[in-house]
Design a protein around this motif. Structure first.
Motif, PDB file in Angstrom:
ATOM      1  N   LEU A  79       0.849  -1.188   0.000  1.00 57.35           N
ATOM      2  CA  LEU A  79       0.000   0.000   0.000  1.00 57.35           C
ATOM      3  C   LEU A  79       0.887   1.242   0.000  1.00 57.35           C
ATOM      4  O   LEU A  79       1.788   1.372   0.836  1.00 57.35           O
ATOM      5  CB  LEU A  79      -0.887  -0.001   1.263  1.00 57.35           C
ATOM      6  CG  LEU A  79      -1.803   1.204   1.454  1.00 57.35           C
ATOM      7  CD1 LEU A  79      -2.861   1.304   0.339  1.00 57.35           C
ATOM      8  CD2 LEU A  79      -2.490   1.149   2.830  1.00 57.35           C
ATOM      9  N   VAL A  80       0.619   2.141  -0.950  1.00 59.45           N
ATOM     10  CA  VAL A  80       1.319   3.436  -0.946  1.00 59.45           C
ATOM     11  C   VAL A  80       0.479   4.365  -0.066  1.00 59.45           C
ATOM     12  O   VAL A  80      -0.704   4.570  -0.322  1.00 59.45           O
ATOM     13  CB  VAL A  80       1.467   3.995  -2.382  1.00 59.45           C
ATOM     14  CG1 VAL A  80       2.254   5.305  -2.356  1.00 59.45           C
ATOM     15  CG2 VAL A  80       2.158   2.974  -3.286  1.00 59.45           C
ATOM     16  N   ALA A  95       3.052  -2.388 -11.550  1.00 57.94           N
ATOM     17  CA  ALA A  95       3.861  -3.127 -10.569  1.00 57.94           C
ATOM     18  C   ALA A  95       2.994  -3.714  -9.456  1.00 57.94           C
ATOM     19  O   ALA A  95       3.511  -4.327  -8.520  1.00 57.94           O
ATOM     20  CB  ALA A  95       4.917  -2.203  -9.968  1.00 57.94           C
ATOM     21  N   GLY A  96       1.688  -3.481  -9.557  1.00 58.09           N
ATOM     22  CA  GLY A  96       0.779  -4.063  -8.563  1.00 58.09           C
ATOM     23  C   GLY A  96       0.796  -3.345  -7.221  1.00 58.09           C
ATOM     24  O   GLY A  96       0.427  -3.916  -6.202  1.00 58.09           O
ATOM     25  N   LEU A  97       1.213  -2.072  -7.207  1.00 54.55           N
ATOM     26  CA  LEU A  97       1.142  -1.307  -5.954  1.00 54.55           C
ATOM     27  C   LEU A  97      -0.307  -0.902  -5.720  1.00 54.55           C
ATOM     28  O   LEU A  97      -1.051  -0.629  -6.665  1.00 54.55           O
ATOM     29  CB  LEU A  97       2.022  -0.057  -6.017  1.00 54.55           C
ATOM     30  CG  LEU A  97       3.497  -0.287  -6.369  1.00 54.55           C
ATOM     31  CD1 LEU A  97       4.273   1.036  -6.294  1.00 54.55           C
ATOM     32  CD2 LEU A  97       4.126  -1.328  -5.447  1.00 54.55           C
ATOM     33  N   THR A  98      -0.714  -0.866  -4.466  1.00 54.04           N
ATOM     34  CA  THR A  98      -2.087  -0.485  -4.130  1.00 54.04           C
ATOM     35  C   THR A  98      -2.111   1.003  -3.777  1.00 54.04           C
ATOM     36  O   THR A  98      -1.420   1.435  -2.855  1.00 54.04           O
ATOM     37  CB  THR A  98      -2.595  -1.298  -2.923  1.00 54.04           C
ATOM     38  OG1 THR A  98      -2.441  -2.685  -3.216  1.00 54.04           O
ATOM     39  CG2 THR A  98      -4.049  -0.985  -2.624  1.00 54.04           C
ATOM     40  N   PRO A  99      -2.903   1.789  -4.517  1.00 56.01           N
ATOM     41  CA  PRO A  99      -2.897   3.228  -4.257  1.00 56.01           C
ATOM     42  C   PRO A  99      -3.833   3.629  -3.124  1.00 56.01           C
ATOM     43  O   PRO A  99      -4.883   3.021  -2.925  1.00 56.01           O
ATOM     44  CB  PRO A  99      -3.432   3.828  -5.562  1.00 56.01           C
ATOM     45  CG  PRO A  99      -3.732   2.695  -6.474  1.00 56.01           C
ATOM     46  CD  PRO A  99      -3.696   1.428  -5.688  1.00 56.01           C
ATOM     47  N   SER A 100      -3.433   4.673  -2.403  1.00 55.12           N
ATOM     48  CA  SER A 100      -4.364   5.409  -1.550  1.00 55.12           C
ATOM     49  C   SER A 100      -4.948   6.518  -2.400  1.00 55.12           C
ATOM     50  O   SER A 100      -4.281   7.027  -3.304  1.00 55.12           O
ATOM     51  CB  SER A 100      -3.633   6.026  -0.356  1.00 55.12           C
ATOM     52  OG  SER A 100      -3.141   5.004   0.472  1.00 55.12           O
ATOM     53  N   VAL A 101      -6.174   6.915  -2.076  1.00 52.52           N
ATOM     54  CA  VAL A 101      -6.791   7.987  -2.863  1.00 52.52           C
ATOM     55  C   VAL A 101      -7.663   8.832  -1.948  1.00 52.52           C
ATOM     56  O   VAL A 101      -8.295   8.315  -1.023  1.00 52.52           O
ATOM     57  CB  VAL A 101      -7.580   7.404  -4.074  1.00 52.52           C
ATOM     58  CG1 VAL A 101      -8.697   6.488  -3.639  1.00 52.52           C
ATOM     59  CG2 VAL A 101      -8.105   8.498  -4.985  1.00 52.52           C
ATOM     60  N   TYR A 102      -7.631  10.159  -2.198  1.00 52.12           N
ATOM     61  CA  TYR A 102      -8.445  11.069  -1.373  1.00 52.12           C
ATOM     62  C   TYR A 102      -8.741  12.402  -2.048  1.00 52.12           C
ATOM     63  O   TYR A 102      -9.426  13.239  -1.484  1.00 52.12           O
ATOM     64  CB  TYR A 102      -7.791  11.307  -0.002  1.00 52.12           C
ATOM     65  CG  TYR A 102      -6.279  11.450  -0.054  1.00 52.12           C
ATOM     66  CD1 TYR A 102      -5.462  10.362   0.233  1.00 52.12           C
ATOM     67  CD2 TYR A 102      -5.678  12.661  -0.393  1.00 52.12           C
ATOM     68  CE1 TYR A 102      -4.074  10.468   0.178  1.00 52.12           C
ATOM     69  CE2 TYR A 102      -4.300  12.780  -0.445  1.00 52.12           C
ATOM     70  CZ  TYR A 102      -3.497  11.669  -0.159  1.00 52.12           C
ATOM     71  OH  TYR A 102      -2.128  11.779  -0.214  1.00 52.12           O
ATOM     72  N   THR A 103      -8.224  12.649  -3.260  1.00 57.07           N
ATOM     73  CA  THR A 103      -8.574  13.903  -3.941  1.00 57.07           C
ATOM     74  C   THR A 103      -9.220  13.582  -5.291  1.00 57.07           C
ATOM     75  O   THR A 103      -9.000  12.505  -5.858  1.00 57.07           O
ATOM     76  CB  THR A 103      -7.334  14.793  -4.214  1.00 57.07           C
ATOM     77  OG1 THR A 103      -6.509  14.151  -5.192  1.00 57.07           O
ATOM     78  CG2 THR A 103      -6.523  15.052  -2.948  1.00 57.07           C
ATOM     79  N   ASP A 104      -9.988  14.553  -5.788  1.00 61.50           N
ATOM     80  CA  ASP A 104     -10.628  14.342  -7.086  1.00 61.50           C
ATOM     81  C   ASP A 104      -9.569  14.186  -8.174  1.00 61.50           C
ATOM     82  O   ASP A 104      -9.686  13.342  -9.054  1.00 61.50           O
ATOM     83  CB  ASP A 104     -11.543  15.533  -7.413  1.00 61.50           C
ATOM     84  CG  ASP A 104     -12.677  15.627  -6.410  1.00 61.50           C
ATOM     85  OD1 ASP A 104     -12.944  14.610  -5.716  1.00 61.50           O
ATOM     86  OD2 ASP A 104     -13.283  16.713  -6.288  1.00 61.50           O
ATOM     87  N   ASP A 105      -8.522  15.013  -8.095  1.00 63.51           N
ATOM     88  CA  ASP A 105      -7.437  14.925  -9.076  1.00 63.51           C
ATOM     89  C   ASP A 105      -6.765  13.564  -9.038  1.00 63.51           C
ATOM     90  O   ASP A 105      -6.475  12.960 -10.069  1.00 63.51           O
ATOM     91  CB  ASP A 105      -6.348  15.959  -8.739  1.00 63.51           C
ATOM     92  CG  ASP A 105      -6.583  17.240  -9.487  1.00 63.51           C
ATOM     93  OD1 ASP A 105      -7.628  17.338 -10.158  1.00 63.51           O
ATOM     94  OD2 ASP A 105      -5.713  18.137  -9.380  1.00 63.51           O
ATOM     95  N   GLY A 106      -6.493  13.128  -7.824  1.00 62.30           N
ATOM     96  CA  GLY A 106      -5.834  11.825  -7.650  1.00 62.30           C
ATOM     97  C   GLY A 106      -6.683  10.724  -8.237  1.00 62.30           C
ATOM     98  O   GLY A 106      -6.178   9.816  -8.923  1.00 62.30           O
ATOM     99  N   VAL A 121      -8.665  -2.661 -10.422  1.00 63.38           N
ATOM    100  CA  VAL A 121      -7.661  -2.014  -9.561  1.00 63.38           C
ATOM    101  C   VAL A 121      -8.302  -1.666  -8.220  1.00 63.38           C
ATOM    102  O   VAL A 121      -9.270  -0.906  -8.160  1.00 63.38           O
ATOM    103  CB  VAL A 121      -7.108  -0.738 -10.244  1.00 63.38           C
ATOM    104  CG1 VAL A 121      -6.250   0.065  -9.265  1.00 63.38           C
ATOM    105  CG2 VAL A 121      -6.297  -1.108 -11.475  1.00 63.38           C
ATOM    106  N   GLY A 122      -7.758  -2.246  -7.152  1.00 63.76           N
ATOM    107  CA  GLY A 122      -8.257  -1.962  -5.810  1.00 63.76           C
ATOM    108  C   GLY A 122      -7.561  -0.747  -5.232  1.00 63.76           C
ATOM    109  O   GLY A 122      -6.353  -0.564  -5.435  1.00 63.76           O
TER     110      GLY A 122
END
Ligand SMILES: Cc1ncc(COP(=O)(O)O)c(C=O)c1O
Length: 368
Positions: A79-80, A95-106, A121-122
């Motif tokens: 998890l990034v 590379a199969g990294l799991t993203p954190s997300v919290y902005t509309d842009d992101g 993609v989880g």
């Protein structure tokens, strides 16, 4: 490369495994936080040891750190902990990294990159419940954002937050947890159920079982670094890191001689002074001069005078000391131990900063 300088950080992987086993609550996953090169301990080696001991996921601060672990052959979920840097999304997802997300842009950047990946993609939605560093704020805005995540074709795999005061303020931590659970309940009411809800850093993992949820996310504690107030050692954590060097020169000097840059240390009696090849370019902070101690032959001795870029001096008084003697800057020797927290106290900081700041110039050796 051949190593000639005797300065080294030794990391006891059995201590890492012991700490992970101690920290992992039954029936709850453990994500080992290995950002900043595993808090200075060597990310890949620590990751392997943690996974062997029951961790099921890893956490990093940067996409680069996650890619580095993949290059070292680590296949576990990673998890990034902040949003992926713009432009890194495709490589991170490939590379199969799991993203954190919290902005509309992101979310926009992720959705675009996910489309090109061709498989689900989880992602983990991070809610800001009071730390106010990163995360969706206010928490009441998180359910609508969760809907956008799903509408964008991503899988809402996780929901999480980060505590600001788990080491010192129970009421504050309870309030942050309450805010997170309110979001979870609101999502549930809409039929959205992230499989992995998480919040607990080291201090919360040790102090507040009610914060364990689906997964705990300790960093410091897996290294045996105290998360605050002595709770680490009381819980039975073992420090994994020893920072050692060796004496490279010994002189007998008369009373009144002054040492190192600025002549800020004056011998009050004749003394044996040892030179040690560690300096502030290695992360042994200059401000530790005239404050810290090191261990030689199982005895504490003062770091005498200004720490220089590559070397420091030690006042050994009338004790015997010889070129080649082991010098411990952090760790145990005989029945003495110098902790990262002890050095941190001299500097008005925390043990985390001491271990994370040990420079790349110091080789890491892994044992156990
Ligand atoms: C998002 C996040 N989770 C977990 C941790 C682990 O915290 P600790 O080292 O106090 O256990 C950190 C570290 O700062 C973090 O940034």
């Amino acid at each position: 490369m051949t190593r000639y300088r005797p300065t080294v950080v030794e990391v006891d992987l059995e201590a890492i495994r012991h700490n992970v086993r101690l920290l992992k609550p039954p029936g709850v996953e453990l994500l080992a936080v290995v950002k900043a090169d595993g808090y200075g301990h060597g990310a890949a080696e620590v990751a392997r040891a943690a996974l062997e001991a029951g961790a099921t996921r890893l956490g990093v601060a940067l996409v680069e750190e996650g890619l580095g672990l993949r290059e070292r052959g680590i296949a576990a979920p990673i998890l990034v902990l902040s949003e992926l840097s713009r432009g890194s999304e495709k490589e991170a997802l490939a590379a199969g990294l799991t993203p954190s997300v919290y902005t509309d842009d992101g979310l926009g950047g992720l959705a675009e990159a996910a489309g090109a990946i061709g498989r689900p993609v989880g992602v983990h939605l991070k809610v800001d419940t009071g730390m106010h560093r990163v995360g969706r704020w206010p928490p009441q805005a998180a359910p609508a954002f969760a809907r956008s995540i799903v509408e964008a074709g991503l899988v809402l795999e996780g929901l999480w937050t980060h505590f600001a005061v788990a080491d010192e303020d129970e009421a504050g931590t309870r309030e942050q947890l309450r805010r997170l659970l309110e979001v979870r309940d609101a999502l549930r009411a809409e039929g959205l159920e992230p499989a992995c809800v998480h919040a607990a850093n080291s201090a919360a993992t040790i102090r507040f079982p009610q914060t364990h949820l689906d997964l705990v996310r300790p960093g410091a504690a897996i290294y045996g670094v105290d998360p605050g107030g002595g709770i680490g050692p009381r819980f039975g954590l073992r420090p994994a890191l020893t920072w050692r060097s060796a004496v490279t020169m010994v002189k007998r000097l008369p009373v009144g001689e002054r040492l190192s840059y600025g002549w800020r240390y004056e011998l009050e009696r004749d003394a044996t002074v040892a030179t040690v090849p560690v300096g502030y370019a290695d992360g042994y902070r200059r401000a530790l001069g005239n404050r810290a101690e090191v261990l030689i032959r199982g005895v504490r001795h003062a770091v005498a005078g200004t720490v220089t870029m590559d070397q420091l001096l030690v006042d050994c008084g009338d004790r015997e000391v010889a070129v080649g003697d082991e010098v411990v800057l952090v760790g145990a020797q005989g029945d003495q131990r110098i902790t990262a927290e002890e050095l941190a106290a001299h500097l008005g900081t925390i043990g985390y900063e001491i271990v994370a700041a040990i420079g790349e110039r110091v080789p890491r050796e892994h044992v156990g």
